[in-house]
Design an enzyme around this catalytic site. Structure first.
Site, PDB file in Angstrom:
ATOM      1  N   GLU A 114      26.107  47.478  52.504  1.00 17.59           N
ATOM      2  CA  GLU A 114      25.692  46.280  51.772  1.00 17.59           C
ATOM      3  C   GLU A 114      26.766  45.907  50.756  1.00 17.59           C
ATOM      4  O   GLU A 114      27.636  46.704  50.449  1.00 17.59           O
ATOM      5  CB  GLU A 114      24.389  46.558  50.997  1.00 17.59           C
ATOM      6  CG  GLU A 114      23.202  46.879  51.861  1.00 17.59           C
ATOM      7  CD  GLU A 114      22.033  47.402  51.014  1.00 17.59           C
ATOM      8  OE1 GLU A 114      21.809  46.881  49.908  1.00 17.59           O
ATOM      9  OE2 GLU A 114      21.381  48.345  51.479  1.00 17.59           O
ATOM     10  N   LYS A 116      27.845  45.242  46.938  1.00 20.54           N
ATOM     11  CA  LYS A 116      27.394  45.688  45.618  1.00 20.54           C
ATOM     12  C   LYS A 116      27.497  44.498  44.671  1.00 20.54           C
ATOM     13  O   LYS A 116      28.573  44.156  44.182  1.00 20.54           O
ATOM     14  CB  LYS A 116      28.252  46.849  45.121  1.00 20.54           C
ATOM     15  CG  LYS A 116      27.736  47.485  43.854  1.00 20.54           C
ATOM     16  CD  LYS A 116      28.404  48.832  43.641  1.00 20.54           C
ATOM     17  CE  LYS A 116      27.799  49.587  42.483  1.00 20.54           C
ATOM     18  NZ  LYS A 116      28.057  48.958  41.191  1.00 20.54           N
ATOM     19  N   ASP A 118      27.428  42.215  41.572  1.00 22.73           N
ATOM     20  CA  ASP A 118      27.748  42.501  40.173  1.00 22.73           C
ATOM     21  C   ASP A 118      26.840  41.715  39.240  1.00 22.73           C
ATOM     22  O   ASP A 118      27.189  40.666  38.725  1.00 22.73           O
ATOM     23  CB  ASP A 118      29.219  42.166  39.904  1.00 22.73           C
ATOM     24  CG  ASP A 118      29.702  42.841  38.631  1.00 22.73           C
ATOM     25  OD1 ASP A 118      28.983  43.712  38.121  1.00 22.73           O
ATOM     26  OD2 ASP A 118      30.793  42.494  38.163  1.00 22.73           O
ATOM     27  N   TYR A 228      17.059  44.745  47.349  1.00 23.00           N
ATOM     28  CA  TYR A 228      17.577  45.666  48.365  1.00 23.00           C
ATOM     29  C   TYR A 228      16.851  46.999  48.434  1.00 23.00           C
ATOM     30  O   TYR A 228      17.324  47.923  49.070  1.00 23.00           O
ATOM     31  CB  TYR A 228      19.077  45.899  48.164  1.00 23.00           C
ATOM     32  CG  TYR A 228      19.465  46.266  46.746  1.00 23.00           C
ATOM     33  CD1 TYR A 228      19.128  47.503  46.200  1.00 23.00           C
ATOM     34  CD2 TYR A 228      20.165  45.367  45.956  1.00 23.00           C
ATOM     35  CE1 TYR A 228      19.485  47.827  44.916  1.00 23.00           C
ATOM     36  CE2 TYR A 228      20.522  45.691  44.658  1.00 23.00           C
ATOM     37  CZ  TYR A 228      20.182  46.923  44.138  1.00 23.00           C
ATOM     38  OH  TYR A 228      20.524  47.239  42.862  1.00 23.00           O
ATOM     39  N   LYS A 316      34.564  51.187  45.735  1.00 23.45           N
ATOM     40  CA  LYS A 316      35.210  50.226  44.837  1.00 23.45           C
ATOM     41  C   LYS A 316      36.599  49.883  45.373  1.00 23.45           C
ATOM     42  O   LYS A 316      37.380  50.776  45.661  1.00 23.45           O
ATOM     43  CB  LYS A 316      35.350  50.829  43.435  1.00 23.45           C
ATOM     44  CG  LYS A 316      34.016  51.251  42.800  1.00 23.45           C
ATOM     45  CD  LYS A 316      33.363  50.072  42.100  1.00 23.45           C
ATOM     46  CE  LYS A 316      31.961  50.361  41.630  1.00 23.45           C
ATOM     47  NZ  LYS A 316      31.851  50.992  40.338  1.00 23.45           N
ATOM     48  N   CYS A 410      62.532  29.966  16.470  1.00 25.40           N
ATOM     49  CA  CYS A 410      61.167  29.660  16.889  1.00 25.40           C
ATOM     50  C   CYS A 410      61.139  28.428  17.799  1.00 25.40           C
ATOM     51  O   CYS A 410      61.730  27.403  17.466  1.00 25.40           O
ATOM     52  CB  CYS A 410      60.317  29.410  15.651  1.00 25.40           C
ATOM     53  SG  CYS A 410      58.679  28.780  16.025  1.00 25.40           S
ATOM     54  N   CYS A 413      59.395  25.417  15.693  1.00 26.30           N
ATOM     55  CA  CYS A 413      59.922  24.804  14.473  1.00 26.30           C
ATOM     56  C   CYS A 413      61.410  25.042  14.284  1.00 26.30           C
ATOM     57  O   CYS A 413      62.009  24.504  13.358  1.00 26.30           O
ATOM     58  CB  CYS A 413      59.166  25.333  13.262  1.00 26.30           C
ATOM     59  SG  CYS A 413      59.537  27.062  12.913  1.00 26.30           S
ATOM     60  N   CYS A 428      57.938  34.306  13.620  1.00 25.67           N
ATOM     61  CA  CYS A 428      58.557  33.137  13.009  1.00 25.67           C
ATOM     62  C   CYS A 428      58.253  33.217  11.524  1.00 25.67           C
ATOM     63  O   CYS A 428      57.105  33.390  11.132  1.00 25.67           O
ATOM     64  CB  CYS A 428      57.964  31.857  13.598  1.00 25.67           C
ATOM     65  SG  CYS A 428      58.324  30.395  12.603  1.00 25.67           S
ATOM     66  N   CYS A 433      55.579  26.299   9.887  1.00 30.58           N
ATOM     67  CA  CYS A 433      55.706  26.141  11.340  1.00 30.58           C
ATOM     68  C   CYS A 433      54.450  25.483  11.917  1.00 30.58           C
ATOM     69  O   CYS A 433      53.343  25.957  11.714  1.00 30.58           O
ATOM     70  CB  CYS A 433      55.925  27.511  11.969  1.00 30.58           C
ATOM     71  SG  CYS A 433      55.906  27.504  13.759  1.00 30.58           S
TER      72      CYS A 433
HETATM   73  P1  AMP Z   1      26.765  51.887  39.127  1.00 31.82           P
HETATM   74  O1  AMP Z   1      26.159  51.069  38.024  1.00 31.82           O
HETATM   75  O2  AMP Z   1      28.221  51.625  39.338  1.00 31.82           O
HETATM   76  O3  AMP Z   1      26.391  53.333  39.053  1.00 31.82           O
HETATM   77  O4  AMP Z   1      26.100  51.353  40.479  1.00 31.82           O
HETATM   78  C1  AMP Z   1      24.737  51.365  40.651  1.00 31.82           C
HETATM   79  C2  AMP Z   1      24.235  49.967  40.514  1.00 31.82           C
HETATM   80  O5  AMP Z   1      24.722  49.144  41.554  1.00 31.82           O
HETATM   81  C3  AMP Z   1      22.749  49.877  40.683  1.00 31.82           C
HETATM   82  O6  AMP Z   1      22.102  50.165  39.488  1.00 31.82           O
HETATM   83  C4  AMP Z   1      22.575  48.431  41.061  1.00 31.82           C
HETATM   84  O7  AMP Z   1      22.392  47.654  39.889  1.00 31.82           O
HETATM   85  C5  AMP Z   1      23.905  48.000  41.617  1.00 31.82           C
HETATM   86  N1  AMP Z   1      23.846  47.450  42.971  1.00 31.82           N
HETATM   87  C6  AMP Z   1      24.326  46.245  43.331  1.00 31.82           C
HETATM   88  N2  AMP Z   1      24.141  46.006  44.630  1.00 31.82           N
HETATM   89  C7  AMP Z   1      23.520  47.087  45.139  1.00 31.82           C
HETATM   90  C8  AMP Z   1      23.057  47.447  46.445  1.00 31.82           C
HETATM   91  N3  AMP Z   1      23.220  46.624  47.485  1.00 31.82           N
HETATM   92  N4  AMP Z   1      22.455  48.642  46.584  1.00 31.82           N
HETATM   93  C9  AMP Z   1      22.305  49.476  45.522  1.00 31.82           C
HETATM   94  N5  AMP Z   1      22.734  49.209  44.286  1.00 31.82           N
HETATM   95  C10 AMP Z   1      23.338  48.031  44.088  1.00 31.82           C
HETATM   96 ZN    ZN Z   2      57.923  28.474  13.954  1.00 32.38          ZN
END
Ligand code: AMP
Ligand code: ZN
Length: 673
Positions: A114, A116, A118, A228, A316, A410, A413, A428, A433
């Site tokens: 899946e 991840k 953010d 999820y 990552k 500068c 100026c 400067c 300036c």
């Molecule tokens: P970390 O905060 O880096 O430890 O990663 C864990 C966090 O990833 C979880 O608490 C979720 O908030 C987030 N996350 C985002 N997408 C997913 C996903 N598809 N499955 C599980 N966790 C996810």
């Molecule tokens: Zn200056």
């Protein structure tokens, strides 16, 4: 319309609106226009007003119906919300696969891959199909009740209907609340227009959005969700994670479409590879990929380490690097005269954005890396971090490239540039300036300084260009130049009025704000407060000897010397005289002797996000309670106040054995009387 007719119509409307919300927010395939949708809502609202007892708890009109929450209640998570172990390379992923298969005695394993997302994780509770509670992750064991705020998210079902499978009487689903990149850009464009500070990234913006006291504010953030996880899925009769995702989708939760069932780690690696570039094209940000063992029985057998599930891992991506060429090196002059060199680069796409500039920090940095105009360089950008030059590709250096020399004058100026001994910065030295003036005025007006609302970069530049101001004190005489202000671009009656009122209001600011606003080198907010508290007036600070300044606890010699130098300069005298004449407040409350209050004598370090207070507010509060707010944890720290998603300061505190308080504990112990 009589009661029973109304009842029937309410039911029809609710079903229709729910359907169209699903099409619009989850499927992204609306079938009716916004106006038609609004019409349905309006009709429902009217009926509910007429027959208040017929309003259903899952009515779509109630998405923003909740009252502002004075504070968020705690919600225990059972089971806890886990975080994930990380993998950074193909090798790490293969190790993970090896551990999994060993743990299962060599059985075949399937993986679900899946994205991840953010954002921040959320947990939603449904009882008899009705959404009854939603919480943030918090520390994983306990989160915060943000039900009313979550309700505002259009893609979140307020009721789950049977689909293929009945809805369990008690259903908990987990996932992520997030903000699309486009929404962040739009919100930031509006904030910039109002001269307000911008949201840093989608993740913070989403976290901040969910923690608003007023659900209407949350609604404005236009958050979204991806779910999820079905909690206790095995008990509910599921056998594998993949079918949980399918079922969540059938129940009309928003589930991310990019997922893959893989039969081997090689298939997983292929999928991972396929996202290396594609990830930047997504409308939302991801901070990696998640790989999970598909079988729930296998998940159970693998179990958890003290921190993570053994059956899942987050991959990552490495920070992206790209080659490009240095077209030139330009100089920016800051408010204290520091001149910062920046590389102008041939535009290059990196981590989803086009990069044209990278900071080169100072003369030594350029010399150490030997960066020359015409060079090919490797640029790196990780997450939100500003791009940096990793190294020069020497093999590609043009034959005629010469070492770069810091200019002697500068760029703004023509004044002399000097580099003081022991300092990395080049400055400067001309206090007149224009580039410094511009920066100085922006700083003066900024939020943490005098906080002049609506006075942003473009306006300051225009005021300087038109000669309406030459320094910050001139702002207080702008009311004499109303006609000329009206002549500026995009300045109507109303905006001129607002600007003048905003400036006027700052005359009454507390002394420490003015001290900070002067932009004295090394004098940040903390030092400004120390000075204001100790001396009680600008006049006393101006007259203070170096010894007197050095005697202030917490004020280092570097700051003391800088304060002295500032007030010794005729130009500062002139500026202060003008500010005084303009009626700007120059006195404060003098606080001597030991501080009083429940935090007297204590030093507190804050980490993570708090629900009741922003960072500035909590620091102010700590001071009001007699304590000191410090930025880093040391043995002298009395305790650490840890909010949601605490940073490394928490680990540091634990390492040093410093007490850690949750927001609730802090509130109950020191704030509530
Ligand atoms: P970390 O905060 O880096 O430890 O990663 C864990 C966090 O990833 C979880 O608490 C979720 O908030 C987030 N996350 C985002 N997408 C997913 C996903 N598809 N499955 C599980 N966790 C996810
Ligand atoms: Zn200056």
């Amino acid at each position: 319309m009589n009661r029973s007719e109304a009842e029937r119509r309410i039911e029809e409307l609710t079903a229709a609106i729910r359907h169209h919300e699903y099409l619009y927010y989850v499927k992204n395939e609306p079938e009716i226009s916004d106006a038609e949708f609004d019409q349905l809502m309006l009709e429902l609202k009217r009926l509910e007003e007429q027959f208040p007892d017929l309003r259903r708890p899952d009515s779509p009109t109630q998405r923003v119906g909740g009252a502002p929450a004075p504070e968020f209640a705690k919600v225990p998570h059972q089971p806890p919300m886990y975080s994930l172990d990380n993998a950074f390379s193909e090798e790490d992923l293969r190790d993970f696969d090896r551990r999994v298969r060993e743990g299962l005695g060599g059985e075949p394993v399937e993986y679900v891959c899946e994205l991840k997302i953010d954002g921040l994780s959320i947990s939603l509770r449904y009882e008899d199909g009705l959404f009854v509670q939603g919480a943030t992750r918090g520390d994983g064991q306990t989160g915060e009740d943000v039900t009313e705020n979550l309700r505002t998210i259009g893609s979140l079902p307020l009721r789950v209907e049977p689909a293929g499978r009945p809805v369990p009487p008690r259903l908990i689903v987990r996932g992520e609340a997030y903000m699309e990149k486009r929404v962040l850009e739009e919100l930031n464009a509006a904030l910039a227009e109002q001269g307000k500070p911008l949201l840093q990234n989608p993740r913070n913006a989403a976290a901040g959005g969910l923690r608003q006291k007023d659900p209407r504010k949350t609604r404005e953030r236009r958050l979204d969700t991806f779910l999820y996880q079905v909690v206790d899925a095995e008990e509910l009769g599921f056998t594998d994670h993949w079918s949980c995702l399918q079922q969540l989708e059938a129940w009309r939760f928003k589930v991310n479409p990019y997922r893959q069932l893989c039969r081997s780690i090689d298939e997983v690696l292929e999928w991972v590879e396929s996202w290396r570039e594609r990830r930047f094209e997504l409308p939302y940000e991801i901070d990696g990929l998640v790989i999970k063992v598909n079988s729930l029985a296998q998940q159970r057998r693998l179990g958890f380490t003290s921190k993570f599930p053994r059956w899942a891992i987050a991959y990552k991506f490495p920070a992206e690097e790209r080659e490009t060429t240095v077209l030139g090196i330009s100089l920016d002059v800051g408010r204290t005269g520091v001149v910062t060199p920046t590389a102008d680069l041939a535009p290059v796409r990196i981590a989803g954005t086009t990069v044209k500039r990278a900071t080169l920090h100072n003369e030594d940095y350029i010399r150490e890396k030997d960066i020359r105009i015409g060079d090919t360089v490797v640029i790196r950008k990780a997450g939100e971090i500003i791009p940096e030059v990793v190294r020069v590709v020497l093999e590609k250096r043009p034959a005629d490239a010469v070492p770069w020399q810091f200019p002697k004058t500068c760029p703004a100026c023509g004044g002399e540039l000097v580099r003081l001994e022991g300092e990395a910065a080049t400055r400067c030295t001309n206090s007149l300036c224009p580039a410094q003036q511009y920066r100085a005025i922006l700083h003066f007006a900024s939020r943490d300084a005098m906080n002049i609302e609506g006075l942003g970069e473009a306006l300051v530049q225009a005021l300087l260009d038109k000669g309406l101001i030459a320094d910050a004190a001139d702002l207080y005489r702008l009311h004499e130049r109303r006609e000329e202000l009206l002549g500026l671009e995009r300045m109507g009656e109303k905006s001129v009025e607002n600007l003048l009122a905003a400036i006027d209001a700052t005359r009454q600011n507390p002394l420490h704000r003015l001290i900070f606003a002067l932009g004295i080198r090394h004098v940040g907010e903390r030092a400004a407060r120390l000075l204001a508290d100790h001396f009680g007036s600008m006049e006393a600070i101006e007259k203070a000897s170096l010894d007197e300044l050095l005697a202030i606890p917490g004020l280092g010699p570097k700051i003391a010397e800088s304060v002295q130098a500032f007030f010794a300069s005729p130009r500062s005298h002139q500026l202060l005289a003008k500010l005084r004449a303009a009626g700007v407040n120059m006195v404060g409350e003098r606080k001597t002797g030991p501080a009083e209050g429940p935090l007297a004598g204590m030093t507190v370090v804050v980490t993570g996000t708090l629900s009741r207070w922003g960072r500035k507010e909590i620091e102010e509060l700590i001071r009001q309670l007699g304590g000191k707010a410090a930025g880093s944890v040391s043995k002298k720290t009395s305790f650490v106040l840890a909010g949601e998603s605490p940073g490394s300061k928490l680990a540091k505190a634990q390492e040093l054995g410093i007490p850690v308080l949750t927001e609730e504990e802090f509130y109950n112990r020191y704030v509530q009387e």
